[in-house]
Design an enzyme around this catalytic site. Sequence first.
Site, PDB file in Angstrom:
ATOM      1  N   LYS A 134       0.866  14.528   1.023  1.00  0.00           N
ATOM      2  CA  LYS A 134      -0.199  14.987   0.791  1.00  0.00           C
ATOM      3  C   LYS A 134      -0.553  16.460   0.390  1.00  0.00           C
ATOM      4  O   LYS A 134      -1.412  16.840  -0.183  1.00  0.00           O
ATOM      5  CB  LYS A 134      -1.397  14.412   1.553  1.00  0.00           C
ATOM      6  CG  LYS A 134      -1.201  12.798   1.579  1.00  0.00           C
ATOM      7  CD  LYS A 134      -2.269  12.518   2.725  1.00  0.00           C
ATOM      8  CE  LYS A 134      -2.433  10.858   2.885  1.00  0.00           C
ATOM      9  NZ  LYS A 134      -2.966   9.933   2.040  1.00  0.00           N
ATOM     10  N   THR A 188      -8.390   7.021  -1.965  1.00  0.00           N
ATOM     11  CA  THR A 188      -9.674   6.432  -2.219  1.00  0.00           C
ATOM     12  C   THR A 188     -10.801   7.551  -1.864  1.00  0.00           C
ATOM     13  O   THR A 188     -12.135   7.481  -2.676  1.00  0.00           O
ATOM     14  CB  THR A 188     -10.063   5.086  -1.325  1.00  0.00           C
ATOM     15  OG1 THR A 188      -9.545   5.451   0.016  1.00  0.00           O
ATOM     16  CG2 THR A 188      -9.396   3.832  -1.562  1.00  0.00           C
ATOM     17  N   LYS A 241      -8.082  14.297   4.599  1.00  0.00           N
ATOM     18  CA  LYS A 241      -7.450  12.817   4.618  1.00  0.00           C
ATOM     19  C   LYS A 241      -6.310  13.214   5.764  1.00  0.00           C
ATOM     20  O   LYS A 241      -6.407  14.362   6.096  1.00  0.00           O
ATOM     21  CB  LYS A 241      -6.661  13.044   3.255  1.00  0.00           C
ATOM     22  CG  LYS A 241      -6.007  14.117   2.703  1.00  0.00           C
ATOM     23  CD  LYS A 241      -5.445  13.861   1.232  1.00  0.00           C
ATOM     24  CE  LYS A 241      -6.312  14.276  -0.029  1.00  0.00           C
ATOM     25  NZ  LYS A 241      -6.766  12.979  -0.470  1.00  0.00           N
ATOM     26  N   ARG A 242      -5.435  12.154   6.003  1.00  0.00           N
ATOM     27  CA  ARG A 242      -4.460  12.437   6.910  1.00  0.00           C
ATOM     28  C   ARG A 242      -3.579  13.657   6.645  1.00  0.00           C
ATOM     29  O   ARG A 242      -3.406  13.739   5.633  1.00  0.00           O
ATOM     30  CB  ARG A 242      -3.643  11.160   6.946  1.00  0.00           C
ATOM     31  CG  ARG A 242      -4.171   9.847   7.505  1.00  0.00           C
ATOM     32  CD  ARG A 242      -4.374  10.202   9.081  1.00  0.00           C
ATOM     33  NE  ARG A 242      -3.074  10.087   9.966  1.00  0.00           N
ATOM     34  CZ  ARG A 242      -2.869   9.056  10.715  1.00  0.00           C
ATOM     35  NH1 ARG A 242      -3.235   8.045  10.802  1.00  0.00           N
ATOM     36  NH2 ARG A 242      -1.579   9.347  11.517  1.00  0.00           N
ATOM     37  N   LYS A 277     -14.424   8.624  -3.795  1.00  0.00           N
ATOM     38  CA  LYS A 277     -15.724   8.828  -3.151  1.00  0.00           C
ATOM     39  C   LYS A 277     -16.274  10.394  -3.682  1.00  0.00           C
ATOM     40  O   LYS A 277     -17.470  10.549  -3.871  1.00  0.00           O
ATOM     41  CB  LYS A 277     -15.559   8.986  -1.708  1.00  0.00           C
ATOM     42  CG  LYS A 277     -15.093   7.599  -1.018  1.00  0.00           C
ATOM     43  CD  LYS A 277     -14.535   7.690   0.367  1.00  0.00           C
ATOM     44  CE  LYS A 277     -14.084   6.435   0.633  1.00  0.00           C
ATOM     45  NZ  LYS A 277     -13.083   6.303   1.840  1.00  0.00           N
ATOM     46  N   HIS A 324       0.762  -1.144   0.104  1.00  0.00           N
ATOM     47  CA  HIS A 324      -0.025  -0.091   0.071  1.00  0.00           C
ATOM     48  C   HIS A 324       0.964   1.126   0.023  1.00  0.00           C
ATOM     49  O   HIS A 324       0.325   2.373   0.163  1.00  0.00           O
ATOM     50  CB  HIS A 324      -0.853   0.118   1.237  1.00  0.00           C
ATOM     51  CG  HIS A 324      -1.918  -1.005   1.262  1.00  0.00           C
ATOM     52  ND1 HIS A 324      -3.205  -0.799   0.833  1.00  0.00           N
ATOM     53  CD2 HIS A 324      -2.163  -2.181   1.791  1.00  0.00           C
ATOM     54  CE1 HIS A 324      -4.004  -1.818   0.814  1.00  0.00           C
ATOM     55  NE2 HIS A 324      -3.335  -2.702   1.331  1.00  0.00           N
TER      56      HIS A 324
HETATM   57  C1  26V Z   1       1.932   1.684   7.675  1.00  0.00           C
HETATM   58  C2  26V Z   1       2.352   1.754   8.930  1.00  0.00           C
HETATM   59  C3  26V Z   1       3.732   1.622   9.234  1.00  0.00           C
HETATM   60  C4  26V Z   1       4.208   0.956  10.572  1.00  0.00           C
HETATM   61  C5  26V Z   1       3.562   1.815  11.553  1.00  0.00           C
HETATM   62  C6  26V Z   1       1.933   1.911  11.393  1.00  0.00           C
HETATM   63  C7  26V Z   1       1.598   1.623  10.189  1.00  0.00           C
HETATM   64  C8  26V Z   1       0.215   1.884   9.872  1.00  0.00           C
HETATM   65  C9  26V Z   1      -0.335   2.053   8.532  1.00  0.00           C
HETATM   66  C10 26V Z   1       0.450   1.758   7.439  1.00  0.00           C
HETATM   67  C11 26V Z   1      -0.097   1.797   6.201  1.00  0.00           C
HETATM   68  C12 26V Z   1       0.277   2.829   5.619  1.00  0.00           C
HETATM   69  C13 26V Z   1       0.006   2.849   4.296  1.00  0.00           C
HETATM   70  C14 26V Z   1      -1.466   3.105   3.657  1.00  0.00           C
HETATM   71  O1  26V Z   1      -2.189   3.473   4.678  1.00  0.00           O
HETATM   72  N1  26V Z   1      -1.280   3.373   2.355  1.00  0.00           N
HETATM   73  C15 26V Z   1      -2.584   3.993   2.138  1.00  0.00           C
HETATM   74  O2  26V Z   1      -3.291   2.671   1.359  1.00  0.00           O
HETATM   75  C16 26V Z   1      -4.685   3.218   0.805  1.00  0.00           C
HETATM   76  C17 26V Z   1      -5.232   1.897   0.388  1.00  0.00           C
HETATM   77  O3  26V Z   1      -4.607   1.000  -0.500  1.00  0.00           O
HETATM   78  C18 26V Z   1      -4.288   4.191  -0.437  1.00  0.00           C
HETATM   79  O4  26V Z   1      -5.463   4.407  -0.992  1.00  0.00           O
HETATM   80  C19 26V Z   1      -3.320   5.062  -0.188  1.00  0.00           C
HETATM   81  O5  26V Z   1      -2.955   6.038  -1.158  1.00  0.00           O
HETATM   82  C20 26V Z   1      -2.248   4.667   0.695  1.00  0.00           C
HETATM   83  O6  26V Z   1      -1.358   5.823   1.316  1.00  0.00           O
END
Ligand code: 26V
Length: 812
Positions: free
Chosen positions: A550, A652, A544-545, A656, A356
């Site tokens: 971003k 995403t 968004k975050r 929406k 992701h």
């Molecule tokens: C990564 C990490 C790294 C370790 C610490 C905790 C943590 C928690 C979440 C994540 C995931 C980050 C990746 C993420 O959220 N990606 C997003 O995924 C969406 C669904 O595929 C996508 O639409 C977004 O563009 C993307 O940033």
Amino acid sequence: MLHINKETFKKDYREKFIAIHGKDIEEGTDYNKYEALGSLVRDYVAKMWIDTNKKYNQNGKKQVYYFSMEFLLGRLLGNTLLNLGIRNICKEALDGMGINLNKLEELEEDQGLGNGGLGRLAACFLDSMASLSIPGHGCGIRYKYGFFNQKIINDSQVEVPDNWLKNGNVWEIKKSDKARVVKFGGEVKVDYIYGYLRFNHINYEEVLAVPYDIPIVGYKNNVVNTLRLWSAEPLSNEFDFSLFNRGDFRKAMEYKDSVEAISKILYPDDSFYEGKLLRLKQQYFFVSAGIQSIIYHFKSSQVNINELDEKIAIHINDTHPTLAIPELMRIFIDEEDIGWDNAWRMTNNIISYTNHTIMAEALERWPVDMFKTLLPRIFMIVEEIDKRFCEELQNKYYNQWDKIKRMSIINDGYINMAHLAIVGSHSVNGVAKLHTEILKKQNMADFYYYYPNRFNNKTNGISHRRWLISSNPKLALLLKSTIGDSFIAHPTDMINFEKFAEDKNVQAQLEKIKFENKRKLADLIYRTNGIEVDINSMFDVQIKRIHAYKRQTLNCLRIMDLYDELVENPSLDIIPRTFIFAGKSAPGYYMAKDMITLINVLADKINRDDRVNKKIKVVFMENYRVSLAEAIIPAADLSEQISTTTKEASGTSNMKFMMNGAVTIATLDGANVEIRDEVGNDNIVIFGITENEVLNYYKNGGYNSQQIISGDTRLKRVIDSLIDGTYSKDKNRFKSIYDNLVTYNDEFFVIKDFYSYLEAQKKVDELYKDKSKWQKMCAINIAHSGIFSSDRTIKEYATGIWGSKCLYKNLE
Ligand code: 26V
């Protein structure tokens, strides 16, 4: 199907209310009424749930398990009623009893067990799997505290714990009889018995994993799948007897606390990895419990364990559940006596993995020492996987040690979880076309070369049931009245709406619906922020975050620039705008927190300045979450998707907004590229640096933000206003943002894209001036959004990765 009518519902509801509250409805609070309704709906679901599971057990079709550290479900009542097909009956029946359903729905706490896109995607996928009759279930953690609540105090973010379970949760059912034991620490004794190695894990600490099941109701198809969330509890024998009874209270309490800590909090970092022991514990905890329970279930239904890979698929949502790979190997080898090769073949067939993000700082790499101490047997298995993989590489890349080292799983004292995930799965996918291409040619190029057939793209999607039908009912009604209701089951049928794009009557209705949604949002803004916004202004939205990539900063700089211009020239011919922001920052991400403060400070200054506040206003809505997104998105005119090209894997919310008839201003990043391809350049406003330029700068250098700024008075004025006292008496207040752009050479090319963004915004103004043209664009966006339903995405996963057939009908 559920056979209820208004009268039977009223009777059921009355009885339920009295049964759980021991008083009459008239004496109850609104929350009592919500609880009774939720509990009744859960009863309605219960029988269908049991029937679905029976069918799954009988028909022997493959079951899919979606493993994810995060499920961001939001509220469940409205969606469950919609999918059961009883929302209207309930609404009318409750109306008849003087109870407003909408009001009750708003009382439900969001289930916020996720950070953002990744967790919400998991929730949309569950909805689509159930609605497509795919036997697909979720597996995750029941965090006691979800993603923190955000308060804005003195313009800045303050985090408050999200105690979402304080009033109980009507949607979950605790299944104590299905609890499993998960083992941490200890040592592994290796014995050699009858010519075979035996691995004996000893002196470990035991943790009880207790499942809570949540029903996931499919859309009018009698299917109820399961989301199983695990909670950590002390083992009663360890807690009560061996320690407590011996009088060792302190030790007993320490054990209890350390166990409960495992499922206590959701880590609020997103895209920033830290090697925290507790997070590793969380990962193994839910993965081990989940896999044990799957294997137990199949063994007790007489499935031959050697054929498990024909019966199940396990999907891992990012690398967070990658320990599923060694855990499956452990159970096959140590508990089921299966040899390595067969165990490995099955594991590989069972597991598939989605990446992701390409952000380097999000990649999980666990320190070997920490990992080995916490999970000694799992470590041995990872070591063996790595050893065998490196031997394979050595055969292909004879003596190319650099390459072998680069690709290995264990390297420099760390375990690279993405490498383990790729090696242990049969499928690796990215989440939008551009993202998958970048993975293949940049981040995972070595692996793509080695396993070319393993890589594939699955562009993300969103549940049109939640994000259109449920959250924008008036628009859904307009679609039904123009193109019929086939789009509910077949969202790509929304394309038929394109015929109406130039229909003046439809355009007028679209405008009216947007206007009504904007009025509702304006009321909410007034209630929450005390700001009066003009519903005739353009609602320009970035939610968004909060993250540097971003580029909320780019949006802010443009607002600051516009503010300066308006002060100088109050009669400037612009479309009045309300700039709406929402989003949370990771608690330790100081620059992002400063960005939140900057937006709020801008809002204070601009909204109070009578020279400009008839034309522009700024609003930061606190505590962004699923239910807030559902209120904002249907009211948006303009969707801001302005990340640095290459950085947003998909996005995403872009989908929406489009589905709700907003026009997008975007960089060609993530799924924006595919949105552009769908609607054509005339129906989206694109700007900014290209993929090749970005990759070239990162590779060869040559970018110098200071140089650009110093030769440009307009840019310099805006940038300097960050540190010259314009927005804060404390000149250092926004120094971190300034430094990022100037001193540290603007990693995300905000400066580079500034003018191109301004031009694009000018174009947006021009388009908006022509009402009919604008409404036509909105209609075309809606018509082309069906392809971004998560139903399409899930069909692609099912046919292309999981090989699963749906229960009732074949996937078209
Ligand atoms: C990564 C990490 C790294 C370790 C610490 C905790 C943590 C928690 C979440 C994540 C995931 C980050 C990746 C993420 O959220 N990606 C997003 O995924 C969406 C669904 O595929 C996508 O639409 C977004 O563009 C993307 O940033």
